[in-house]
Write a protein that holds these residues in place. Structure first.
Motif, PDB file in Angstrom:
ATOM      1  N   LYS A  63      24.129 -25.397 -46.463  1.00  9.01           N
ATOM      2  CA  LYS A  63      25.502 -25.097 -46.274  1.00  9.01           C
ATOM      3  C   LYS A  63      26.002 -23.887 -47.021  1.00  9.01           C
ATOM      4  O   LYS A  63      26.920 -23.770 -47.755  1.00  9.01           O
ATOM      5  CB  LYS A  63      26.415 -26.137 -46.814  1.00  9.01           C
ATOM      6  CG  LYS A  63      26.177 -27.542 -46.004  1.00  9.01           C
ATOM      7  CD  LYS A  63      26.895 -28.429 -46.726  1.00  9.01           C
ATOM      8  CE  LYS A  63      26.946 -29.927 -45.777  1.00  9.01           C
ATOM      9  NZ  LYS A  63      25.562 -30.501 -45.512  1.00  9.01           N
ATOM     10  N   TRP A  64      24.997 -22.743 -46.732  1.00 11.71           N
ATOM     11  CA  TRP A  64      25.276 -21.280 -47.271  1.00 11.71           C
ATOM     12  C   TRP A  64      26.423 -20.768 -46.612  1.00 11.71           C
ATOM     13  O   TRP A  64      26.909 -21.252 -45.412  1.00 11.71           O
ATOM     14  CB  TRP A  64      24.086 -20.630 -47.067  1.00 11.71           C
ATOM     15  CG  TRP A  64      23.036 -20.680 -47.907  1.00 11.71           C
ATOM     16  CD1 TRP A  64      22.947 -21.428 -49.084  1.00 11.71           C
ATOM     17  CD2 TRP A  64      21.622 -20.271 -47.854  1.00 11.71           C
ATOM     18  NE1 TRP A  64      21.724 -21.202 -49.730  1.00 11.71           N
ATOM     19  CE2 TRP A  64      20.744 -20.596 -48.675  1.00 11.71           C
ATOM     20  CE3 TRP A  64      20.966 -19.495 -46.569  1.00 11.71           C
ATOM     21  CZ2 TRP A  64      19.575 -20.083 -48.915  1.00 11.71           C
ATOM     22  CZ3 TRP A  64      19.836 -19.232 -46.753  1.00 11.71           C
ATOM     23  CH2 TRP A  64      19.071 -19.808 -48.035  1.00 11.71           C
ATOM     24  N   SER A  65      27.249 -19.796 -47.353  1.00 10.28           N
ATOM     25  CA  SER A  65      28.290 -19.443 -46.657  1.00 10.28           C
ATOM     26  C   SER A  65      27.733 -18.246 -45.643  1.00 10.28           C
ATOM     27  O   SER A  65      26.442 -18.025 -45.811  1.00 10.28           O
ATOM     28  CB  SER A  65      29.062 -18.546 -47.785  1.00 10.28           C
ATOM     29  OG  SER A  65      28.351 -17.643 -48.480  1.00 10.28           O
ATOM     30  N   PHE A  66      28.537 -17.675 -44.640  1.00  9.13           N
ATOM     31  CA  PHE A  66      28.120 -16.395 -43.695  1.00  9.13           C
ATOM     32  C   PHE A  66      27.268 -15.405 -44.734  1.00  9.13           C
ATOM     33  O   PHE A  66      26.428 -14.840 -44.191  1.00  9.13           O
ATOM     34  CB  PHE A  66      28.855 -16.216 -43.072  1.00  9.13           C
ATOM     35  CG  PHE A  66      28.389 -15.231 -41.872  1.00  9.13           C
ATOM     36  CD1 PHE A  66      27.491 -15.575 -40.897  1.00  9.13           C
ATOM     37  CD2 PHE A  66      28.856 -14.012 -41.946  1.00  9.13           C
ATOM     38  CE1 PHE A  66      27.178 -14.828 -40.027  1.00  9.13           C
ATOM     39  CE2 PHE A  66      28.228 -12.923 -41.102  1.00  9.13           C
ATOM     40  CZ  PHE A  66      27.182 -13.418 -40.011  1.00  9.13           C
ATOM     41  N   SER A  67      28.158 -14.955 -45.855  1.00  5.17           N
ATOM     42  CA  SER A  67      27.903 -13.845 -46.406  1.00  5.17           C
ATOM     43  C   SER A  67      26.411 -14.000 -47.095  1.00  5.17           C
ATOM     44  O   SER A  67      25.797 -13.266 -47.416  1.00  5.17           O
ATOM     45  CB  SER A  67      28.869 -13.534 -47.823  1.00  5.17           C
ATOM     46  OG  SER A  67      29.105 -14.721 -48.439  1.00  5.17           O
ATOM     47  N   THR A  68      26.197 -15.371 -47.783  1.00  4.56           N
ATOM     48  CA  THR A  68      24.895 -15.556 -48.171  1.00  4.56           C
ATOM     49  C   THR A  68      23.791 -15.386 -47.165  1.00  4.56           C
ATOM     50  O   THR A  68      22.869 -14.978 -47.423  1.00  4.56           O
ATOM     51  CB  THR A  68      24.709 -17.002 -48.870  1.00  4.56           C
ATOM     52  OG1 THR A  68      25.825 -17.125 -49.937  1.00  4.56           O
ATOM     53  CG2 THR A  68      23.483 -17.295 -49.543  1.00  4.56           C
ATOM     54  N   LEU A  69      24.115 -15.988 -45.869  1.00  2.00           N
ATOM     55  CA  LEU A  69      22.991 -15.716 -44.875  1.00  2.00           C
ATOM     56  C   LEU A  69      22.796 -14.369 -44.709  1.00  2.00           C
ATOM     57  O   LEU A  69      21.584 -13.961 -44.302  1.00  2.00           O
ATOM     58  CB  LEU A  69      23.481 -16.591 -43.517  1.00  2.00           C
ATOM     59  CG  LEU A  69      22.771 -16.342 -42.469  1.00  2.00           C
ATOM     60  CD1 LEU A  69      21.145 -16.721 -42.566  1.00  2.00           C
ATOM     61  CD2 LEU A  69      23.158 -16.932 -41.251  1.00  2.00           C
ATOM     62  N   PHE A  70      23.776 -13.412 -44.490  1.00  2.00           N
ATOM     63  CA  PHE A  70      23.721 -12.066 -44.294  1.00  2.00           C
ATOM     64  C   PHE A  70      22.650 -11.435 -45.297  1.00  2.00           C
ATOM     65  O   PHE A  70      22.014 -10.776 -44.963  1.00  2.00           O
ATOM     66  CB  PHE A  70      25.108 -11.627 -44.339  1.00  2.00           C
ATOM     67  CG  PHE A  70      25.083 -10.072 -44.075  1.00  2.00           C
ATOM     68  CD1 PHE A  70      24.873  -9.531 -42.782  1.00  2.00           C
ATOM     69  CD2 PHE A  70      25.373  -9.192 -45.210  1.00  2.00           C
ATOM     70  CE1 PHE A  70      24.861  -8.026 -42.812  1.00  2.00           C
ATOM     71  CE2 PHE A  70      25.283  -7.810 -44.748  1.00  2.00           C
ATOM     72  CZ  PHE A  70      25.068  -7.201 -43.754  1.00  2.00           C
ATOM     73  N   ILE A  71      23.185 -11.659 -46.606  1.00  2.00           N
ATOM     74  CA  ILE A  71      22.345 -11.302 -47.767  1.00  2.00           C
ATOM     75  C   ILE A  71      20.744 -11.693 -47.528  1.00  2.00           C
ATOM     76  O   ILE A  71      19.950 -10.841 -47.758  1.00  2.00           O
ATOM     77  CB  ILE A  71      22.814 -11.686 -49.077  1.00  2.00           C
ATOM     78  CG1 ILE A  71      24.207 -10.937 -49.404  1.00  2.00           C
ATOM     79  CG2 ILE A  71      21.917 -11.492 -50.432  1.00  2.00           C
ATOM     80  CD1 ILE A  71      25.034 -11.516 -50.599  1.00  2.00           C
ATOM     81  N   VAL A  72      20.649 -12.968 -47.318  1.00  3.75           N
ATOM     82  CA  VAL A  72      19.295 -13.398 -47.323  1.00  3.75           C
ATOM     83  C   VAL A  72      18.476 -12.693 -46.146  1.00  3.75           C
ATOM     84  O   VAL A  72      17.296 -12.328 -46.195  1.00  3.75           O
ATOM     85  CB  VAL A  72      19.422 -14.916 -47.034  1.00  3.75           C
ATOM     86  CG1 VAL A  72      17.651 -15.431 -46.318  1.00  3.75           C
ATOM     87  CG2 VAL A  72      19.795 -15.613 -48.409  1.00  3.75           C
ATOM     88  N   LEU A  73      19.282 -12.434 -44.980  1.00  8.04           N
ATOM     89  CA  LEU A  73      18.478 -11.748 -43.837  1.00  8.04           C
ATOM     90  C   LEU A  73      18.411 -10.167 -44.251  1.00  8.04           C
ATOM     91  O   LEU A  73      17.357  -9.609 -43.792  1.00  8.04           O
ATOM     92  CB  LEU A  73      19.667 -11.755 -42.419  1.00  8.04           C
ATOM     93  CG  LEU A  73      19.451 -13.136 -42.022  1.00  8.04           C
ATOM     94  CD1 LEU A  73      20.320 -13.376 -40.898  1.00  8.04           C
ATOM     95  CD2 LEU A  73      18.226 -13.702 -41.591  1.00  8.04           C
ATOM     96  N   LEU A  74      19.295  -9.596 -45.004  1.00  7.03           N
ATOM     97  CA  LEU A  74      19.292  -8.216 -45.387  1.00  7.03           C
ATOM     98  C   LEU A  74      18.144  -7.721 -46.137  1.00  7.03           C
ATOM     99  O   LEU A  74      17.598  -6.897 -46.051  1.00  7.03           O
ATOM    100  CB  LEU A  74      20.785  -7.674 -45.925  1.00  7.03           C
ATOM    101  CG  LEU A  74      20.855  -6.362 -46.391  1.00  7.03           C
ATOM    102  CD1 LEU A  74      20.698  -5.395 -45.271  1.00  7.03           C
ATOM    103  CD2 LEU A  74      21.996  -6.208 -47.150  1.00  7.03           C
TER     104      LEU A  74
END
Length: 98
Positions: A63-74
């Motif tokens: 249940k990560w936030s979208f910003s966490t997903l973005f950082i992980v992908l970045l």
């Protein structure tokens, strides 16, 4: 698929990224030696795809936030990024998988 697998893939993806751009690309373009680049490039490509897929799986599972997903992908495209990400988001002290 568990968090340990994602940790392993993130570390291996980071190593393959460093090998690809730090070792095999110079060999390919400076010494015209293409063999290692093809092998490491294929390994890196597979690990990169696995990393991205696992990021989306754990985005939902943890249940990560979208910003966490973005950082992980970045982090997958920044040198040493996957090592930092693994420590910040996947370390056993940081996450409890349900």
């Amino acid at each position: 698929m568990n968090i340990k697998n994602f940790r392993l893939v993130s570390i291996l993806e980071g190593i393959s990224y460093l090998l690809l751009f730090g070792v095999t690309m110079p060999l390919k373009y400076l010494m015209d030696f293409h063999g290692p680049n093809k092998i490491i490039g294929m390994i890196h490509g597979i690990l990169f795809i696995a990393y991205v897929v696992m990021a989306f799986v754990f985005y939902r599972r943890l249940k990560w936030s979208f910003s966490t997903l973005f950082i992980v992908l970045l982090c997958s495209i920044i040198p040493f990024g996957t090592f930092w990400m693994e420590r910040k988001y996947l370390h056993p002290n940081k996450v409890q998988e349900s």
